[in-house]
Write a protein that holds these residues in place. Sequence first.
Motif, PDB file in Angstrom:
ATOM      1  N   ARG A  37      29.040 124.302  59.868  1.00  0.00           N
ATOM      2  CA  ARG A  37      28.912 123.268  58.850  1.00  0.00           C
ATOM      3  C   ARG A  37      28.650 121.938  59.562  1.00  0.00           C
ATOM      4  N   GLU A 232      23.453 130.806  56.507  1.00  0.00           N
ATOM      5  CA  GLU A 232      23.794 129.772  57.487  1.00  0.00           C
ATOM      6  C   GLU A 232      22.719 128.690  57.523  1.00  0.00           C
ATOM      7  N   ALA A 235      23.077 126.592  54.483  1.00  0.00           N
ATOM      8  CA  ALA A 235      24.239 125.705  54.598  1.00  0.00           C
ATOM      9  C   ALA A 235      23.886 124.466  55.413  1.00  0.00           C
ATOM     10  N   ASP A 238      21.625 122.219  53.330  1.00  0.00           N
ATOM     11  CA  ASP A 238      22.392 121.441  52.349  1.00  0.00           C
ATOM     12  C   ASP A 238      22.775 120.084  52.931  1.00  0.00           C
ATOM     13  N   ARG A 274      25.182 133.631  49.448  1.00  0.00           N
ATOM     14  CA  ARG A 274      25.490 132.202  49.336  1.00  0.00           C
ATOM     15  C   ARG A 274      26.762 131.985  48.519  1.00  0.00           C
ATOM     16  N   TRP A 279      29.254 128.509  48.089  1.00  0.00           N
ATOM     17  CA  TRP A 279      28.256 127.457  48.220  1.00  0.00           C
ATOM     18  C   TRP A 279      27.382 127.360  46.981  1.00  0.00           C
TER      19      TRP A 279
END
Length: 591
Positions: A37, A232, A235, A238, A274, A279
Amino acid sequence: MMNSSSFRQCHKHMATASHHRILQGAFSRCSNNRFLRFTYTLRSFTSSSSATPDATTAFLAKHPALPTATIPKRGLTLSKLGFGAYRVNDTQPAHRAALVKAIHAGVNVIDTSSHFGYGASETFVGSTLQELFKEGTIKREEVVIVSKAGFILSPTTTLQPEILSGIPSYAKISETSYHSIHPSFLKAQLTASLQRLQLEKIDIFMINNPERMLGNKTGGYNKTRLYKEIAEAFAYLDQEVQQGRIGGYGMCSNALHLPTTEDHLSLKAIIKTRMDFGWSLDNFVALQAPLNLFERELVTDVFPSKSLAREAKEFNIFVFTNRPLNAIAGGQIVTLENKGLHNRQETSARLLDTLDQSFTTLAEMELDIKEILDDESMALKFVWSEILSENLSRLCSNYFAAKHFLEREVLPAINRDLKALQESVVKGKNSSSSSSSNNCNHSRKLHDNNQSGDDVDDKDSDNDLVDKDAVLSWIDRYRSEAKSLTKKIAAFCQLDSDKRNDELNLVLGLICREFVSDVSPNKVENIGSPLSTKSIQYCIANPNVGCTLVGMRTPEYVHDAVASAEASERLTKKDLELIAQCPLLLATTHE
């Protein structure tokens, strides 16, 4: 494609934002999974650095003839015709003229990728747009920019090791092609793309063809792993949305719409992975997949499953399509184009005449070399006139395969044999039959005149030089004639393909009278390729398709594509069903 130094530079400074903002980032691991993240602090961001709903709507309001669509999760209004920038660059003035004409016509979507021309496409788009922004032709907030990353390619025989050393995870596809969707690689690619495009923000950034990674030559990739890596990657993206470097993200795939293929990836599985990690799907805004007259799987329901286009619509995911003019049918590439329709008969007659002459010339040369050389095995290597003439009908069945075969196999084989012959002659391992006879007579004469052995060798050497010159001259002429013949065969195969496309164009025109045509009742002046316009019109008319990306490298291509788009709304649901039932499209090959 970045060179090794620029890649390291991007990797080193991949946390550096543009001059309008400062990026502060830190990596942390989520406790319930292994996905990275990212946390960023955004100092400043201006709305004018990207497309906006109001500006895109206002721009297209000035072009009411062009059909439009809206990206559900962003509210951006797009022309249903997009400028595909696969084969464009700054070196061709026609490419710039084409993009300018497309924008003047109301096209406000440009699709490019980091690997198109090893970055040349993005550079072209960036420089052209900057000129148009300065001229006031279009504003940044009026145009939607799409780019992609995933391919790691090398223009040379092998990829430089230092490039791969900066990528934690990748798949090897071949010696010159690798693939990665690892966050650090995507970040470096995004940074490089923004620099080439001269933009602060890319409106939609896609991971490109991740299914290629299932073909990893070193093994280790299965769908479970790939779904996790896609999650991934999303993520990470995002966080790039939060950072302001992209407006949203998506996926471009050649297999997402093909549920029966080994490399198929399921949209539902991607979404489930996801959501399993809690998420949101808010930033997953678009997909891109092929659609053309032959490849209709994207919009075709196969009971009990829905088409990918319908699935995407249920999740408010916008659908882009590509390859409207380059189909794969029955394992063959079919170009949906029929330029020069009205000159076809004259061109065919002229080409047949020159092709016959070339076959005759090459055959005569092959007879000549058999008479010159003592080495029959060497002479028998030059029988290409017979081989190619016997296989001409097979070659004509697939223009692209024929062109590849002629350029990549036939000509290299001929050149290898010619090189071997040349080396053999230069080393004196071959002499002509007439030379052997002359040498014998000459030797007897020299013996009768009591000439020395050295004189005999000198005389024989002089005679060999004459033979060598003749063979070397033949080699040069044969190389030239063979190259000329293969070009004519390729042109003949292209002409044969054009004739089949002419037939398809005629049948489609009879099935549906609402197609754009170069004849009445829906005549459009100066149509270059009537079949191309029909394919584009068909794609844009599909209700579950948001935007069709078309390669438009010349103003003439833009003219055809815009005419198709403007006429697309004339095609009804019934028309689309009738077109899909065309017998020539139902066949697995273009025969």
